[in-house]
Design a protein around this motif. Structure first.
Motif, PDB file in Angstrom:
ATOM      1  N   LYS A  29       0.842  -1.202   0.000  1.00  0.00           N
ATOM      2  CA  LYS A  29       0.000   0.000   0.000  1.00  0.00           C
ATOM      3  C   LYS A  29       0.880   1.257   0.000  1.00  0.00           C
ATOM      4  O   LYS A  29       0.719   2.149  -0.834  1.00  0.00           O
ATOM      5  CB  LYS A  29      -0.896  -0.004   1.234  1.00  0.00           C
ATOM      6  N   GLU A  33       1.289   3.855  -3.090  1.00  0.00           N
ATOM      7  CA  GLU A  33       0.858   5.251  -2.895  1.00  0.00           C
ATOM      8  C   GLU A  33       1.992   6.222  -3.212  1.00  0.00           C
ATOM      9  O   GLU A  33       1.770   7.273  -3.806  1.00  0.00           O
ATOM     10  CB  GLU A  33       0.352   5.454  -1.467  1.00  0.00           C
ATOM     11  N   ASP A  37       1.826   9.138  -5.972  1.00  0.00           N
ATOM     12  CA  ASP A  37       2.197  10.520  -5.641  1.00  0.00           C
ATOM     13  C   ASP A  37       3.329  11.022  -6.541  1.00  0.00           C
ATOM     14  O   ASP A  37       3.447  12.219  -6.791  1.00  0.00           O
ATOM     15  CB  ASP A  37       2.642  10.629  -4.172  1.00  0.00           C
ATOM     16  N   LEU A  93      -1.378  11.311  -1.419  1.00  0.00           N
ATOM     17  CA  LEU A  93      -1.748  10.145  -0.610  1.00  0.00           C
ATOM     18  C   LEU A  93      -0.877  10.072   0.648  1.00  0.00           C
ATOM     19  O   LEU A  93      -1.334   9.752   1.722  1.00  0.00           O
ATOM     20  CB  LEU A  93      -1.613   8.875  -1.450  1.00  0.00           C
ATOM     21  N   CYS A 178      -5.676  -0.055  -4.793  1.00  0.00           N
ATOM     22  CA  CYS A 178      -4.843   1.021  -5.355  1.00  0.00           C
ATOM     23  C   CYS A 178      -5.123   1.198  -6.840  1.00  0.00           C
ATOM     24  O   CYS A 178      -5.212   2.317  -7.328  1.00  0.00           O
ATOM     25  CB  CYS A 178      -3.362   0.734  -5.143  1.00  0.00           C
ATOM     26  N   SER A 181      -8.341   2.915  -7.317  1.00  0.00           N
ATOM     27  CA  SER A 181      -8.332   4.313  -6.866  1.00  0.00           C
ATOM     28  C   SER A 181      -7.830   5.247  -7.955  1.00  0.00           C
ATOM     29  O   SER A 181      -8.163   6.420  -7.959  1.00  0.00           O
ATOM     30  CB  SER A 181      -7.485   4.462  -5.601  1.00  0.00           C
ATOM     31  N   ARG A 257      -8.299   8.310  -2.617  1.00  0.00           N
ATOM     32  CA  ARG A 257      -7.750   7.466  -1.560  1.00  0.00           C
ATOM     33  C   ARG A 257      -8.789   6.411  -1.175  1.00  0.00           C
ATOM     34  O   ARG A 257      -9.942   6.752  -0.924  1.00  0.00           O
ATOM     35  CB  ARG A 257      -7.436   8.336  -0.343  1.00  0.00           C
ATOM     36  N   VAL A 297      -7.684  13.390   6.727  1.00  0.00           N
ATOM     37  CA  VAL A 297      -7.152  12.045   6.459  1.00  0.00           C
ATOM     38  C   VAL A 297      -6.134  11.642   7.521  1.00  0.00           C
ATOM     39  O   VAL A 297      -5.627  10.538   7.523  1.00  0.00           O
ATOM     40  CB  VAL A 297      -6.493  11.955   5.054  1.00  0.00           C
ATOM     41  N   LYS A 303      -4.023   5.775   7.258  1.00  0.00           N
ATOM     42  CA  LYS A 303      -4.778   6.754   6.460  1.00  0.00           C
ATOM     43  C   LYS A 303      -5.982   6.169   5.717  1.00  0.00           C
ATOM     44  O   LYS A 303      -6.443   6.751   4.763  1.00  0.00           O
ATOM     45  CB  LYS A 303      -3.842   7.482   5.472  1.00  0.00           C
ATOM     46  N   THR A 304      -6.475   5.010   6.166  1.00  0.00           N
ATOM     47  CA  THR A 304      -7.675   4.481   5.498  1.00  0.00           C
ATOM     48  C   THR A 304      -8.949   4.957   6.190  1.00  0.00           C
ATOM     49  O   THR A 304     -10.035   4.789   5.676  1.00  0.00           O
ATOM     50  CB  THR A 304      -7.714   2.935   5.452  1.00  0.00           C
TER      51      THR A 304
END
Ligand code: ADP
Ligand code: MG
Length: 622
Positions: A29, A33, A37, A93, A178, A181, A257, A297, A303-304
Motif C-alpha cells: 500500500k 501510494e 504521488d 496520498l 490502489c 483508486s 484514496r 485524512v 490513512k484508510t
C-alpha cells in the motif's frame, strides 16, 4: 535511579513501524501510494511467497534525486508537506513521511531510482534501518523498491504473520484497491511469477473494474453519479440481483484514496433498503470528490480512516447516487467498453478475486449470473439496459381479501374486467387505449406468468412479485389488515426456548395478525393467524419468526421488523409450482407491468422482457 527513560531511537522506530507496517499488504500500500504521488503512469507490483520474502514495486514516476535518496528513509522526511497549513488540505496520498522509515526499520530494502531528465541513477540498500551501501547506478527513469525478509529483526511480529496464501491474498486486495483508486495508472501485478492483473490505465473506471473483476461483476453494475457542487460521487453500484453475502466488494475512494467508512457504507446500504434481504449487501466502486479542506485524512497512521467535516453532505451524495442509479437503472447504464479495452482484456487475466474475498470474509456470497454487456440475452426487468417506463397508472386493481376458510384469493375491483367469477381466458387486462394495452397470455410451469405488453412478451415470477406486493403492504401499514380466527386452535410445538420467546413477544405477533398463548412449556396454542397465511405454513412461519427474534436483538429494531415482514410476505405469497387463480395472476401483471414492482424483497428481479425483435431474431425472421 530514574525509572523513566526516553526510548532508544531504534526501539522507537520499531514501535512506530508497527503502526504502519503490519503485514506485506501494508508495505505494498505505502509503496504504491508513493508511486502514485510520484506521478507514475505505470506501476508494476511483484511478490513472492505472499510477500514476506520478496516484494517489488517499480514505477515510472518522477524518481528521487541522489541527494534525497537517504533522507527519504528518515522518520518524518517528506517532500509532500512543508508546514502546519499544508496539513489542512492534503492532496497527496502520503504526507506523514513515515512509510519508508517504517518499512526500512523492519526489512532489507533496495532502492533503485533515477530522477526524470537526469543521467545517473542511485542505488541504495538499507537493512533494519541502517544504510549499508549507496552507489551511482544506471537504471530507467522512475523508482524501484525491493523489500526482502519482512520482520527479519522483529520475531514478535513474525508470529502474527499468516500463511503465504493469506498474506498474498491481502496483497492482492491491496493492489486492487490502489488500482481502482487511480484508473489513469496502469497497474500490473505479478504473484509468484504469474501475472494476476493488468489494468489499462486509460482513465476509465469501467475498463479498470472490468480488468480487475471480469465480465460477470462488471455486467451487474449500474452507473451512479450525483453532485451538489461541493461534494460529488460517481462510479458504479451493483444491481440488487448481484448483491453478495458480505461487504468485500464495497469500494469507496475519497479524493483518490481508498477509505473504510461506516458513513459511506451506511449511505450505500440505505439506498438498497427493502431491495435486499437481510444479510445481503450491495457492491460498489464509488469515487467521492470534495475539497481537501473538508476531509481529515490524518486520523490513523494507515490513512484508510477519514473524518468528514460535513458528514451529512457526503452521506447524501452517496445515498442519492446509489438511489438514483437504482431508480434509473433502465437508462442505458450498462458498462460499454472501448475497443482498446476489449483488446487488452483478451490478453489480461482477471485478478483472482475469489482469493481476495476469501481473505476479507470467509462467507463469500454467490455471484449471480447476469446478462453480459452486449450479449443479446433477455434483459431482466431492472437490469442495465432496460428502457425507461412511464410511472404507474392509477390503480385498477385493489386487493380485497376474500375468506375461504384459510385460503385467500384476490378480486379485481374493475367491474368490467372482473365480472365476479366470469373469468374469460383472454383480454381481461386489455384496455382500449394502446399505451396501457396488456394481455394475460397464461401461466407456465406453475411458476411464471406470461403476459404481452408494448410489443414484448413478459415472463413474471409470480411468487417473487406477490411477495414484494405483500411486503410493501405490510411495510406501509405496519400491520396486516385482517386476521382469521381458527375454529380449533393450532398447537405448534417449537421447543422451550422459542415458545418462551414468542410468548414474550405476544404484542409484536398481534401486530402481524397472530394471537398465540403458551400451551405447556414447549408449545403454543395459535388462535388467530394473518388472513393471507395458509394453515399449513403456520408452523414454519412461527419457527422463522422465533429464529429472527433469537438472533436479531430488540424487536423495536427496524431491521427485525423488516425481517419479520419478509417472512410473512414470503409465506403469504402465492407459491411457485402450484397453479394459481388467473385473477390473482392478472392483478400481479398489472402491478408489475406498471413499473411499480421490480425486485422481490430478496433483490431478485420479478420480470424478464422478451422483445419482439429479440424473438424475431431468434427465429431468423429479420
Ligand atoms: P510520504 O509519502 O508520507 O512523504 P514516505 O516515507 O512514504 O513519506 O516517502 C518519503 C519521501 O520519499 C516522499 O515524500 C517522496 O519524496 C520520496 N519517495 C518515496 N517513494 C517515491 C517514489 N516511488 N518516487 C518518487 N519519490 C518517492
Ligand atoms: Mg508515502
Amino acid at each position: 535511579m530514574a525509572k523513566i527513560l526516553q526510548l532508544d531511537p531504534h526501539v522507537a522506530d520499531l514501535i512506530a513501524a508497527g503502526e504502519v507496517v503490519e503485514r506485506p499488504a501494508s508495505v505494498i500500500k505505502e509503496l504504491m501510494e508513493n508511486a502514485i504521488d510520484a506521478g507514475a503512469g505505470m506501476i508494476t507490483v511483484e511478490i513472492k511467497g505472499g510477500g514476506m520474502t520478496y516484494m517489488r514495486v517499480s514505477d515510472n514516476g518522477c524518481g528521487i534525486a541522489p541527494e534525497d535518496a537517504q533522507t527519504a528513509f528518515l522518520r518524518h522526511a517528506t517532500s509532500k508537506l512543508r508546514d502546519e497549513k499544508g496539513l489542512e488540505a492534503i492532496s497527496t496520498l502520503g504526507f506523514r513521511g513515515e512509510a519508508l522509515a517504517a518499512i526500512a526499520a523492519v526489512s532489507k530494502i533496495e532502492l533503485l531510482t533515477r530522477e526524470t531528465g537526469t543521467d545517473e541513477g542511485t542505488s541504495l540498500s538499507v537493512e533494519g534501518g541502517t544504510v549499508k551501501a549507496k552507489t551511482i547506478a544506471g537504471c530507467p527513469e522512475g523508482t524501484t523498491m525491493i523489500v526482502r525478509d519482512l520482520f527479519f529483526n522483529t520475531p514478535a511480529r513474525l508470529k502474527f504473520v499468516k500463511t503465504d496464501k493469506a498474506e498474498g491474498a491481502g496483497v492482492s486486495a491491496q493492489v486492487i484497491c490502489c488500482a481502482l483508486s487511480h484508473p489513469e495508472v496502469s497497474v500490473r501485478y505479478i504473484r509468484d511469477g504469474k501475472e494476476e492483473c493488468h489494468t489499462p490505465g486509460d482513465g476509465r473506471m469501467d475498463s479498470c473494474i472490468y480488468s480487475l473483476f471480469g465480465r460477470e461483476f462488471a455486467g451487474g453494475l449500474l452507473n451512479a453519479a450525483t453532485s451538489d457542487g461541493d461534494v460529488s460521487a460517481s462510479g458504479f453500484v451493483s444491481t440488487p440481483a448481484c448483491a453478495r453475502g458480505n461487504r468485500s466488494y464495497q469500494f469507496f475512494f475519497v479524493n483518490g484514496r481508498y477509505v473504510k467508512s461506516k458513513t459511506l457504507q451506511a449511505a450505500l446500504e440505505q439506498a438498497y433498503k427493502n431491495a435486499l434481504f437481510t444479510g445481503r449487501f450491495p457492491s460498489c466502486v464509488l469515487y467521492i470528490t470534495l475539497s481537501p479542506c473538508d476531509v481529515d485524512v490524518n486520523v490513523h497512521p494507515t490513512k484508510t480512516e477519514v473524518k468528514f467535516l460535513h458528514e451529512h453532505q457526503v452521506f447524501d451524495s452517496v445515498y442519492y447516487a446509489a438511489l438514483s442509479a437504482l431508480e434509473n437503472e433502465r437508462g442505458g447504464a450498462e458498462i460499454k467498453l472501448s475497443e482498446g479495452t476489449k483488446e487488452l482484456l483478451h490478453t489480461a487475466a482477471p485478478a483472482n478475486v475469489s482469493d481476495i474475498s476469501a481473505y476479507e470474509q470467509p462467507n463469500r456470497g454467490v455471484i449471480h449470473s447476469q446478462p453480459n454487456p452486449g450479449d443479446k440475452l433477455p434483459r431482466a426487468y431492472g437490469s442495465p439496459g432496460y428502457s425507461n417506463r412511464a410511472p404507474s397508472a392509477p390503480e385498477t386493481y385493489v386487493y380485497k381479501p376474500v375468506h375461504d376458510n384459510t385460503k385467500v384469493s384476490y378480486k379485481a375491483q374493475d367491474e368490467n374486467a372482473a365480472a365476479d367469477d366470469g373469468y374469460s381466458e383472454q383480454n381481461l387486462l386489455e384496455s382500449s387505449d394502446s399505451p396501457a394495452y396488456r394481455r394475460f397470455v397464461g401461466e407456465a410451469l406453475g411458476t411464471y406468468i406470461l403476459a404481452e405488453k408494448g410489443g414484448s412478451l413478459w415472463l413474471i415470477d409470480k411468487h417473487a412479485a406477490h411477495e414484494r406486493i405483500n411486503f410493501d403492504r405490510l411495510k406501509n401499514k405496519m400491520q396486516v389488515t385482517m386476521s382469521q380466527t381458527l375454529i380449533h386452535p393450532a398447537i405448534v410445538d417449537l421447543g422451550r426456548e422459542d415458545t418462551a420467546l414468542l410468548t414474550e413477544n405476544g404484542p409484536l405477533l398481534d401486530q402481524f395478525g397472530f394471537s398465540v398463548e403458551a400451551f405447556g412449556e414447549t408449545a403454543l396454542a395459535v388462535r388467530e393467524i394473518p388472513s393471507e397465511i395458509e394453515l399449513d405454513d403456520v408452523d414454519a412461519l412461527l419457527g422463522e419468526i422465533a429464529g429472527i427474534l433469537r438472533h436479531g436483538g430488540s424487536p423495536d429494531d427496524g431491521l427485525i421488523l423488516d425481517a419479520l415482514m419478509h417472512s410473512i410476505a414470503c409465506k403469504s405469497a402465492i407459491k411457485a409450482g402450484k397453479r394459481s387463480e388467473p385473477l390473482e395472476l392478472e392483478a400481479l401483471i398489472d402491478r408489475v407491468l406498471s413499473g411499480e414492482i421490480r425486485y422481490c424483497p430478496h433483490g431478485r428481479p420479478v420480470a424478464i422482457e422478451l422483445t419482439k425483435t429479440m424473438l424475431d431474431r431468434q427465429f431468423k425472421r429479420t
